[in-house]
Design an enzyme around this catalytic site. Structure first.
Site, PDB file in Angstrom:
ATOM      1  N   LYS A   1       0.852  -1.292   0.177  1.00 19.98           N
ATOM      2  CA  LYS A   1      -0.101   0.106  -0.068  1.00 19.98           C
ATOM      3  C   LYS A   1       0.800   1.303   0.150  1.00 19.98           C
ATOM      4  O   LYS A   1       1.795   1.315   0.760  1.00 19.98           O
ATOM      5  CB  LYS A   1      -1.010  -0.113   1.227  1.00 19.98           C
ATOM      6  CG  LYS A   1      -1.878   0.981   1.300  1.00 19.98           C
ATOM      7  CD  LYS A   1      -2.725   0.945   2.512  1.00 19.98           C
ATOM      8  CE  LYS A   1      -4.006   1.886   2.575  1.00 19.98           C
ATOM      9  NZ  LYS A   1      -4.960   1.719   3.785  1.00 19.98           N
TER      10      LYS A   1
ATOM     11  N   SER B   1     -10.274  -0.444   6.933  1.00 24.36           N
ATOM     12  CA  SER B   1      -9.559  -0.303   5.298  1.00 24.36           C
ATOM     13  C   SER B   1      -8.785  -1.601   4.892  1.00 24.36           C
ATOM     14  O   SER B   1      -8.253  -1.452   3.576  1.00 24.36           O
ATOM     15  CB  SER B   1      -8.611   0.837   5.400  1.00 24.36           C
ATOM     16  OG  SER B   1      -9.087   2.140   5.593  1.00 24.36           O
TER      17      SER B   1
END
EC number: 6.3.5.7
Lengths: 94, 472
Positions: B78, B177
């Site tokens: 990420k 998330s």
């Protein structure tokens, strides 16, 4: 509830256009309405000492001065020698 | 090799018996990315050259018989975790050209195993959102239906794994998330116990909530990545001691279901899919009991006060002075305010201003301090429930992946986080495992099943997660 977006923007050091301020004057109260349910929660039994607290590292074992100077300064937008250079911070009143 | 079904476990076996090399495997993934990512947009940057070099180094280690669980395994990272010398933007224009000056602890640990880093994946700016639509670089598309969102904020990572463009990935979870995009993309994702994985080198969103975790096609793959990155780190003052996780045995008998909390705006077929997973578990011998978590009714409100408060505080460091975007202006005050105006996107600006409000004099007691107190009630509800159950079952998302632009109203988007934020507020671990599908416009879309364990209960999540996997 009404919210003074321009005052918040000043506190947050964030320039907000008139158009965006107008939109936020509706959106932020909507968000506050969305969260207002907590006002009903009874927290009389909750301890003053919370489970979560700030945890700070002891300020010890300093790294030898200069070790990371170059790598950090490389990220700075503007520099003068071994310093980050910025606009004047304190100015004399005119 | 078929990348759509390949797992880390199978790749490990094949690499170690030399059926193919790490370089072959890496090239296969780079080809898949070149073929598919124009449409999906899971990656913000692909590191083809260095990935091949890392694969060759891994092959040398494997040849000497020194392979570790992730040696030569191609992973996606990420865009909020620092890799020395590489750009990392947290999905924001304000860090568009920022180059990391050190490795995050999770990256250092993966490098020690000779992992192959394929690239950095898309995310909602500063991990604020639920759909990746808040990325400054355009949204990622759901591989199951490209007219729909992949979830967020780690939507790039979960889409990459779901589309066979990475064997596994790292994500971060602040209010869902990792779990929510894993659910929406049909992969497995775990948010470990707060403090289980070091956040040194993770670009902060909300510090009392942020936690790094892993994403994979299977529960076993998710576990092998988590095992490789967790552990105490002196560089993260909130990281837990290793002794906290020692001798934690999985328990898998009694599951609690907070029935009263389930009705909340759930689409009927999403609820039906959740019930089917519960039935499958009960057929496997689990005892299901109803539990009460009354304070969870306040969870969204608490979260959407604490999150903006912490975000506005953390993002104050981005001011155009030391790193990142800097907009020239006549005075230093204008450098700050113009840099931040140009660098931050719409949702980020909204959170900063909301956070500034709830922390401001005259309102902090009614909002921020009250939210902190109510957060204690939520933690206590979980603690009490775990006295009588081994794990708690909840849906991940009340709704199926939605179409781009469908939730332009910020509050509508926030409401979709109802089942994931309570876990983050309590700091307990939770996993999302695929549990059925629903149909929208003739397309089958994945549904996620969420399991929640007490602090340090990751092994319980993996054990029950495998039972869900085997029942579908």
């Amino acid at each position: 509830m009404t919210v003074d977006v321009n005052a918040l923007a000043k506190l947050a050091r964030l320039e907000v256009s008139a158009e965006e301020a107008a939109r936020l004057e509706k959106e932020i109260p909507d968000i506050l309405k969305f969260v207002e349910t907590i006002q009903k929660a009874d927290v009389s039994g909750v301890s003053e000492v919370k489970s979560l607290r700030n945890v700070m590292r002891a300020d010890e074992n300093p790294i030898e001065s200069g070790t990371y100077t170059e790598v950090l300064l490389k990220a700075a937008p503007t520099r003068e020698g071994d310093r980050v250079s910025v606009k004047q911070v304190i100015s004399r009143k005119k | 090799m078929d990348l759509s079904t390949l797992t880390i476990k199978e790749a490990r076996r094949a690499l170690d018996v030399k059926e193919y090399s790490a370089l072959d495997l890496t090239n296969a993934y780079l080809d898949a990315i070149a073929g598919k990512d124009k449409e999906i947009h899971a990656y913000l940057e692909v590191w083809a050259d260095s990935a091949r070099e890392e694969a060759k180094a891994a092959d040398a280690v494997i040849a000497k018989g020194g392979s570790q669980p992730l040696t030569g395994i191609p992973l996606a990272i990420k865009d909020n975790m620092l890799i020395e010398g590489r750009r990392v933007s947290s999905g924001s224009k304000i860090l568009e050209n920022y180059v990391a000056s050190y490795d995050a602890t999770v990256i250092r640990k993966l490098k020690e195993q000779n992992v192959v880093f394929l690239g950095r994946t898309n995310m909602d700016e500063f991990a604020l959102g639920s759909s990746t639509e808040n990325s400054a670089y355009g949204p990622t598309k759901n591989p199951h239906d490209t007219s729909r969102v992949p979830g967020g904020t780690s939507g790039g990572s979960t889409a990459a794994v779901a589309a066979g463009m990475a064997l596994g990935a790292l994500g971060s979870d602040t209010g869902g998330s990792i779990r929510q995009p894993s659910a929406l993309c049909g992969v497995v994702g775990i948010k470990p116990t707060y403090g289980a994985v070091s956040r040194f080198g993770l670009i902060a969103a909300a510090s009392s909530l942020d936690q790094i975790g892993s994403i994979g096609k299977t529960v076993a793959d998710t576990k092998v990545i988590l095992d490789s990155i967790q552990g105490h780190d002196a560089n993260d003052s909130t990281s837990l001691p290793d002794s906290f996780f020692a001798n934690k045995k999985p328990v898998r008998k009694v599951l609690g279901v907070p029935r009263a909390f389930l009705g909340k705006g759930m689409e009927p077929d999403m609820l039906a899919a959740f019930e089917n997973s519960l039935t499958a578990l009960s057929q496997k011998g689990y005892t299901l009991v109803d539990i009460e978590l009354p304070a969870l009714d306040y969870a969204l409100a608490v979260y959407y006060i604490i999150n903006p408060a912490e975000v506005s505080t953390n993002l104050a460091r981005l001011d155009g002075i030391r790193y990142g975007l800097s907009v020239p202006a006549d005075t230093i005050a204008e450098v700050y305010s113009k840099t931040r105006a140009q660098g931050f996107g719409t949702e980020t600006r909204r959170r900063i201003l909301t956070g500034t409000f709830v922390l401001s004099a005259g309102y902090a007691d009614a909002y921020y301090r009250k939210a902190r107190a109510v957060r204690e009630l939520i933690r206590a509800d979980f603690a009490k429930a775990f006295e009588s159950v081994d794990a708690i079952a909840l849906p991940v998302s009340p709704i199926a992946p939605w179409k781009f632009g469908e939730k332009a109203d910020p509050v509508a988007m926030y409401a979709a986080d109802i089942f994931t934020v309570p876990v983050s507020l309590a700091g307990v671990p939770a996993i999302s495992v695929p549990g059925g599908t629903v149909e929208r416009d003739g397309k089958k879309l994945p549904v996620g099943f969420q399991l929640i364990a007490p602090h340090g209960g990751e092994e319980t999540l993996f054990a029950i997660g495998k039972d869900i996997e085997n029942s579908s």
